[in-house]
Design a protein around this motif. Structure first.
Motif, PDB file in Angstrom:
ATOM      1  N   SER A 161      51.737  46.043  39.224  1.00  0.00           N
ATOM      2  CA  SER A 161      50.976  45.567  38.065  1.00  0.00           C
ATOM      3  C   SER A 161      49.718  44.828  38.513  1.00  0.00           C
ATOM      4  O   SER A 161      48.660  44.961  37.887  1.00  0.00           O
ATOM      5  CB  SER A 161      51.856  44.658  37.189  1.00  0.00           C
ATOM      6  OG  SER A 161      52.289  43.522  37.903  1.00  0.00           O
ATOM      7  N   SER A 162      49.815  44.064  39.610  1.00  0.00           N
ATOM      8  CA  SER A 162      48.641  43.341  40.111  1.00  0.00           C
ATOM      9  C   SER A 162      47.589  44.302  40.660  1.00  0.00           C
ATOM     10  O   SER A 162      46.385  44.113  40.437  1.00  0.00           O
ATOM     11  CB  SER A 162      49.059  42.345  41.200  1.00  0.00           C
ATOM     12  OG  SER A 162      49.888  41.334  40.669  1.00  0.00           O
ATOM     13  N   ASP A 164      47.178  47.441  39.737  1.00  0.00           N
ATOM     14  CA  ASP A 164      46.599  48.148  38.584  1.00  0.00           C
ATOM     15  C   ASP A 164      45.548  47.274  37.898  1.00  0.00           C
ATOM     16  O   ASP A 164      44.468  47.760  37.522  1.00  0.00           O
ATOM     17  CB  ASP A 164      47.697  48.525  37.591  1.00  0.00           C
ATOM     18  CG  ASP A 164      48.614  49.616  38.126  1.00  0.00           C
ATOM     19  OD1 ASP A 164      48.225  50.292  39.096  1.00  0.00           O
ATOM     20  OD2 ASP A 164      49.718  49.784  37.566  1.00  0.00           O
ATOM     21  N   ALA A 165      45.866  45.980  37.734  1.00  0.00           N
ATOM     22  CA  ALA A 165      44.924  45.071  37.088  1.00  0.00           C
ATOM     23  C   ALA A 165      43.661  44.909  37.925  1.00  0.00           C
ATOM     24  O   ALA A 165      42.544  44.887  37.401  1.00  0.00           O
ATOM     25  CB  ALA A 165      45.587  43.710  36.847  1.00  0.00           C
ATOM     26  N   TYR A 166      43.819  44.807  39.238  1.00  0.00           N
ATOM     27  CA  TYR A 166      42.667  44.654  40.125  1.00  0.00           C
ATOM     28  C   TYR A 166      41.774  45.889  40.069  1.00  0.00           C
ATOM     29  O   TYR A 166      40.550  45.787  39.921  1.00  0.00           O
ATOM     30  CB  TYR A 166      43.140  44.416  41.555  1.00  0.00           C
ATOM     31  CG  TYR A 166      42.022  44.245  42.559  1.00  0.00           C
ATOM     32  CD1 TYR A 166      41.514  42.984  42.844  1.00  0.00           C
ATOM     33  CD2 TYR A 166      41.468  45.341  43.208  1.00  0.00           C
ATOM     34  CE1 TYR A 166      40.478  42.820  43.755  1.00  0.00           C
ATOM     35  CE2 TYR A 166      40.435  45.200  44.123  1.00  0.00           C
ATOM     36  CZ  TYR A 166      39.947  43.930  44.392  1.00  0.00           C
ATOM     37  OH  TYR A 166      38.910  43.785  45.293  1.00  0.00           O
TER      38      TYR A 166
END
Length: 304
Positions: A161-162, A164-166
């Motif tokens: 998730s991190s 993907d967010a980055y």
């Protein structure tokens, strides 16, 4: 000027004379610290920067000196726990002395997280990254280090998730794509891992042989796990053309070869993988690389 020209003996003589004339001048001690640093004399550099800190009165100057002293050991893998603790103290002092300078504060917070990470204090590193992101939510360095810390903690869902967010707001980097590929392998998403490693390879330079061979190996293993031995073989072959002395690549090529029916060459690769792993292991043996090489060799022998 002597220091910049690499004439260290003359620089040292002038600094000694300056300190005799005016011992309270912080600049002479700070420059002496830089001289020791250039000569890889880190203990002497630390002492000189300490002398400069004692003599500097301006908070911003003191913060800069604390920061410089912290970085002497912060990036060294062989730093002792005492040195890491001293680096953390210096960074905390730098943060305290410049409360209004957000750019310096967040940089110091990220460096503090890096020190924790280097000492395998992953929970502390995660909290330090959180402090930095609370101050500057979009700071790329803090996000990247947070993701690396989550990998070390094996929190792969958070890693994904991190990442993907980055990647949704920043340009893709080799590091982030490689980390997401690792997390996807851990979550059995082998096709997604292959896609990430392929994108990462597209970002590498032909001159960066080490990075390319590592990514080819990672993609080769992802192909292997995805039951595509022919594609895995191609990647391990390409990696070994860049560097023949890779235990991991020989093991991967051996497993691909044995699955494709070439048992003789597969056994040769197994033996090369074990030999290279033992050559690079510590004298007492038992390294993770050696254990993995022995395990992969046993798999190849069994299938052959």
């Amino acid at each position: 000027m002597y220091l910049q020209a690499g004439r260290f003996a003359e620089a040292r003589a002038d600094l000694a004379a300056a300190i005799l004339l005016k011992p309270t001048l912080y600049q002479a001690h700070a420059t002496l610290g830089q001289l020791h640093q250039r000569q890889r004399q880190l203990d002497e550099a630390s002492l000189a920067f300490g002398q400069a800190i004692e003599r500097a009165s301006d908070p911003a100057t003191r913060a800069a000196l604390h920061r410089t002293r912290a970085l002497l050991y912060a990036d060294r893998r062989d730093a002792s726990p005492q040195r890491r603790a001293a680096a953390l103290h210096d960074l905390e002092e730098a943060i305290r002395l410049e409360p209004g300078n957000a750019s310096h504060r967040v940089r110091d917070m990220v460096e503090r997280a890096r020190v924790f990470f280097g000492g395998a204090q992953f929970e502390e590193a995660l909290r330090a990254c959180g402090d930095a992101l609370e101050l500057v939510p979009e700071h790329p360095g803090a996000h990247q280090l947070r993701i690396s810390t989550l990998v070390a903690l094996k929190r792969f869902d958070d890693v994904l998730s991190s990442c993907d967010a980055y990647l949704a707001r920043e340009k893709p980097t080799i590091e982030i794509l490689e980390i997401r590929g690792l997390a996807r392998v851990a979550r059995q998403n082998h096709s997604g891992a292959v896609a990430d490693y392929t994108r990462a390879l597209d970002l590498t330079s032909d001159l960066d042989r080490g990075t390319r061979s590592r990514l080819l190996n990672r993609r080769g293993w992802a192909y292997h796990f995805a039951d595509a031995p022919r594609l895995a073989l191609d990647d391990f072959e390409a990696s070994l053309k860049l560097d023949q002395n890779q235990s991991d690549a020989h093991a991967g090529r051996g497993l691909a070869r044995v699955r494709l029916g070439d048992s003789g060459k597969a056994v040769d690769d197994a033996e090369a993988a074990v030999r290279l792993a033992r050559r690079s292991s510590t004298p007492d043996g038992g390294s993770d690389d050696q254990i993995q090489a022995d395990f992969n060799a046993a798999r190849i022998y069994a299938q052959a």
